[in-house]
Design an enzyme around this catalytic site. Structure first.
Site, PDB file in Angstrom:
ATOM      1  N   ARG A 108      45.524  40.141   1.260  1.00  0.00           N
ATOM      2  CA  ARG A 108      46.375  39.127   1.888  1.00  0.00           C
ATOM      3  C   ARG A 108      46.863  39.616   3.250  1.00  0.00           C
ATOM      4  O   ARG A 108      46.942  38.846   4.207  1.00  0.00           O
ATOM      5  CB  ARG A 108      47.564  38.785   0.982  1.00  0.00           C
ATOM      6  CG  ARG A 108      47.191  37.986  -0.252  1.00  0.00           C
ATOM      7  CD  ARG A 108      48.360  37.843  -1.212  1.00  0.00           C
ATOM      8  NE  ARG A 108      49.446  37.055  -0.643  1.00  0.00           N
ATOM      9  CZ  ARG A 108      50.643  36.926  -1.216  1.00  0.00           C
ATOM     10  NH1 ARG A 108      50.914  37.558  -2.355  1.00  0.00           N
ATOM     11  NH2 ARG A 108      51.571  36.186  -0.643  1.00  0.00           N
ATOM     12  N   CYS A 135      57.295  40.420   2.436  1.00  0.00           N
ATOM     13  CA  CYS A 135      56.285  40.170   1.402  1.00  0.00           C
ATOM     14  C   CYS A 135      55.880  38.707   1.503  1.00  0.00           C
ATOM     15  O   CYS A 135      55.833  38.142   2.586  1.00  0.00           O
ATOM     16  CB  CYS A 135      56.816  40.530   0.020  1.00  0.00           C
ATOM     17  SG  CYS A 135      58.268  39.574  -0.493  1.00  0.00           S
TER      18      CYS A 135
END
Length: 283
Positions: free
Chosen positions: A175, A234
């Site tokens: 990611r 995050c």
């Protein structure tokens, strides 16, 4: 510093009125799991359920953002939680969302916040008692005092990125590099320019953080100097708290959490994005 308590310790303090047990289980939207429903099916005796999606500022459309002091104080107080108690948080993953609750209570001024080592899975594996049904807490007063220095907003992160300051991203490597799509629709892929990557699960072993020496090695290998200021990020501000917990454990004292995280950054047209591995350099 040790932010954990053992299952033995908690078992010995189940009836201690100065201890408040909090189930902070949260699951990614694509898992199909429901933290509150699982709580009602079985939880540690005396625990209340802390819904990080509900005890939040929902006005901006971003998930589980910190509410203001007044709102948090009222909602925490309604759960019977006082800032003067020893608050013990846990989750049903082992160590996943509990650090977000630890961080939230801490930045809102709680006197002492601990995390149950091993969480619900360890408690259950040891055959310890469980309760079912909803909690029925006695409302109390939580005097919230926000430590704004522990929170970073978009403009502060943008400034840090532009200056090349330390930003640490807890998402998976795929990611971070942009090779894997985001689980939330409509978000760009990649990472905040100049940020480093440290997938949160590399810090965890058996539902607890790894040893202090291991943590410091892993953090430095990610290109982060824990003696310097660092912002953690995050997907939506949950596992960024795992990074904050690890950094604080090894003595870092200038740690801020980017509350909006990639859900905000990746959804803004004016936010610069990089793909590929982190830039070379760092600690």
């Amino acid at each position: 510093m040790n932010y954990f308590v053992s299952t033995d310790w908690l078992a010995a303090h189940l009836d201690d009125p100065s201890v408040q047990i909090v189930d902070a289980s949260w699951h990614m939207p694509n898992t199909g799991r429901d933290g509150r429903a699982e709580f009602e099916q079985g939880h540690i005796p005396g625990a209340v359920f802390f819904d990080i999606d509900a005890v939040a500022d929902t006005s901006g459309g971003l998930p589980h953002m910190l509410p203001d002091e007044k709102t948090f104080g009222e909602m925490a107080g309604a759960l019977g939680i006082s800032a003067d108690k020893t608050i013990v948080v846990y989750d049903e993953h082992g160590l996943f969302s509990a650090p977000r609750a630890w961080w939230t209570f801490t930045v809102m001024g709680a006197r002492e916040v601990k995390i149950l080592e091993g969480g619900g899975p360890k408690w259950r594996a040891e055959g310890r008692p469980l309760e079912t049904g909803s909690a029925n807490p006695i409302p109390t007063r939580f005097q919230a005092r926000l430590n704004a220095e522990a929170v970073a907003d978009f403009d502060q992160v943008l400034a840090a990125s532009t200056a090349g300051d330390q930003i640490l991203d807890a998402r998976s490597q795929a990611r971070f590099t942009g090779e894997a799509p985001e689980p939330r629709a409509g978000l760009k892929s990649g990472h905040i320019p100049a940020s480093r990557n440290l997938p949160f699960d590399k810090l965890i072993e058996n539902g607890a953080l790894k040893s202090d020496a291991q943590l410091e090695t892993i953090i430095r290998q990610a290109g982060i100097d824990p003696t310097r200021p660092v912002i953690t990020s995050c997907g939506s501000g949950v596992t960024a708290a795992v990074l904050a917990l690890a950094l604080k454990t090894v003595g870092a004292d200038k740690v801020r959490l980017y509350d909006g995280s990639w859900t905000e950054w990746g959804g803004r047209d004016d936010a610069p994005v990089e793909t590929g591995p982190a830039r070379s350099g760092g600690a």
